[in-house]
Scaffold this motif. Structure first.
Motif, PDB file in Angstrom:
ATOM      1  N   GLN A  25       0.814  -1.220   0.000  1.00 43.61           N
ATOM      2  CA  GLN A  25       0.000   0.000   0.000  1.00 43.61           C
ATOM      3  C   GLN A  25       0.846   1.268   0.000  1.00 43.61           C
ATOM      4  N   PHE A  28       1.193   1.375  -3.904  1.00 41.92           N
ATOM      5  CA  PHE A  28       0.004   1.213  -4.752  1.00 41.92           C
ATOM      6  C   PHE A  28      -0.501   2.561  -5.251  1.00 41.92           C
ATOM      7  N   ARG A  29      -0.702   2.626  -6.579  1.00 43.14           N
ATOM      8  CA  ARG A  29      -1.185   3.830  -7.265  1.00 43.14           C
ATOM      9  C   ARG A  29      -0.264   5.030  -7.059  1.00 43.14           C
ATOM     10  N   ARG A  30       1.031   4.739  -6.883  1.00 42.10           N
ATOM     11  CA  ARG A  30       2.016   5.800  -6.714  1.00 42.10           C
ATOM     12  C   ARG A  30       3.175   5.632  -7.687  1.00 42.10           C
ATOM     13  N   ASP A  31       2.872   5.100  -8.859  1.00 42.32           N
ATOM     14  CA  ASP A  31       3.862   4.930  -9.932  1.00 42.32           C
ATOM     15  C   ASP A  31       5.126   4.230  -9.458  1.00 42.32           C
ATOM     16  N   GLU A  98      -1.696  -1.499 -12.728  1.00 37.11           N
ATOM     17  CA  GLU A  98      -2.824  -0.772 -13.330  1.00 37.11           C
ATOM     18  C   GLU A  98      -3.730  -0.103 -12.294  1.00 37.11           C
ATOM     19  N   GLY A  99      -3.415  -0.293 -11.012  1.00 41.31           N
ATOM     20  CA  GLY A  99      -4.217   0.335  -9.975  1.00 41.31           C
ATOM     21  C   GLY A  99      -5.486  -0.409  -9.634  1.00 41.31           C
ATOM     22  N   GLN A 100      -5.587  -1.682 -10.048  1.00 40.51           N
ATOM     23  CA  GLN A 100      -6.754  -2.484  -9.710  1.00 40.51           C
ATOM     24  C   GLN A 100      -6.597  -3.039  -8.297  1.00 40.51           C
ATOM     25  N   ASP A 101      -7.721  -3.198  -7.603  1.00 42.43           N
ATOM     26  CA  ASP A 101      -7.653  -3.610  -6.201  1.00 42.43           C
ATOM     27  C   ASP A 101      -7.668  -5.117  -6.007  1.00 42.43           C
ATOM     28  N   GLU A 124      -6.422  -4.261  -0.415  1.00 36.08           N
ATOM     29  CA  GLU A 124      -7.331  -3.207  -0.874  1.00 36.08           C
ATOM     30  C   GLU A 124      -8.793  -3.593  -0.678  1.00 36.08           C
TER      31      GLU A 124
END
Length: 261
Positions: A25, A28-31, A98-101, A124
């Motif tokens: 986490q 996650f979603r932080r490139d 891809e940012g999928q949970d 997530e």
């Protein structure tokens, strides 16, 4: 080999899975930084960080266990160990990127080729699946069971489109409803909780993708075999199996019959 309580290993795996989730986490979603491995599959800095931390923590707790992980160079010394950690730091790395949970952490312990404890954790989604030999399977601490599906026509089977081609089913393509979710570990967990009725893949499959899911399904009352119906064995010299077929026992038998004709 000394007597051993699989529940002790399960407790250790649960804590390790939570550690993995906390690390994931952060990225996650932080490139996160991404590399391509030799087989063209991606790996991120999160995969590597989780692998490094869990290897340190788990082997410190069980120094006599072997180690098999997707993100660690394999060491044949594990073949001499009675018990081995088998894990995928992030199962569903592409989904993670891809940012999928739906990415998961899959951790297991094998004893002489059989899985005795396993955890699949989706941070997530806040879903922690756990099972130990003889202790049943749970989701967030509550017991889970495979579905009561017996008839193919009423079943939902987790599989990719290529797995439903005629060449995989000599006895005829089963009249199931095909559905799909990323992450093999998550697919198997969904079968264990009865959300879907079965899962099939007939490609060579890495042990770390399915080890935790296998005991979840078995302890939830289901059947998990390779794609030909043979028992799953783990900690093999080449850590791949010939696909996976899972379902409640009667549905599994019906599907397997179509595979064998």
């Amino acid at each position: 080999m000394q007597a051993h309580d699989p529940a002790d290993d399960l407790a250790l795996l649960i804590e390790a899975a939570k550690t993995a989730g906390a690390i994931a986490q952060i990225h996650f979603r932080r490139d996160p930084e991404i590399w391509q491995k030799g087989d063209e599959s991606p790996v991120t800095e999160a995969d590597i960080a989780i692998d490094r931390v869990l290897r340190t923590d788990l082997l410190a707790a069980r120094p006599n266990y072997g180690w098999l992980s997707e993100e660690t160079e394999d060491d044949a010394e594990r073949l001499d160990d009675d018990r081995v950690f088998i894990l995928d730091p992030i199962d569903g790395t592409r989904a993670f990127i891809e940012g999928q949970d739906s990415y998961a952490h899959a951790l297991a312990v094998a004893e002489q080729g059989r899985i005795i404890a396993g955890v699949v954790f989706l941070p997530e989604k806040d879903k922690l699946y756990a099972a130990a030999l003889g202790c049943g399977a749970t989701l967030n601490g509550q017991p889970i069971h495979v579905s009561g599906a017996r008839v193919e026509a009423e079943a939902q089977l987790l599989a990719t489109k290529p797995m439903m081609r005629e060449n995989h089913w000599p006895g005829g393509i089963p009249p199931v409803k095909r559905v799909y979710r990323p992450s093999l570990a998550y697919r198997m967990a969904l079968v264990a909780e009865g959300h879907f009725d079965g899962m099939a893949t007939f490609r060579p499959t890495w042990e770390w993708d399915i080890a935790a899911g296998a005991i979840l399904i078995e302890e939830a009352g289901g059947t998990a075999t390779d794609g030909q119906g043979q028992p799953l064995r783990f900690n093999q010299r080449h850590p791949q199996v010939k696909g996976v077929l899972t379902a409640p026992p009667k549905l599994h038998a019906a599907l397997l019959k179509r595979r064998r004709r």
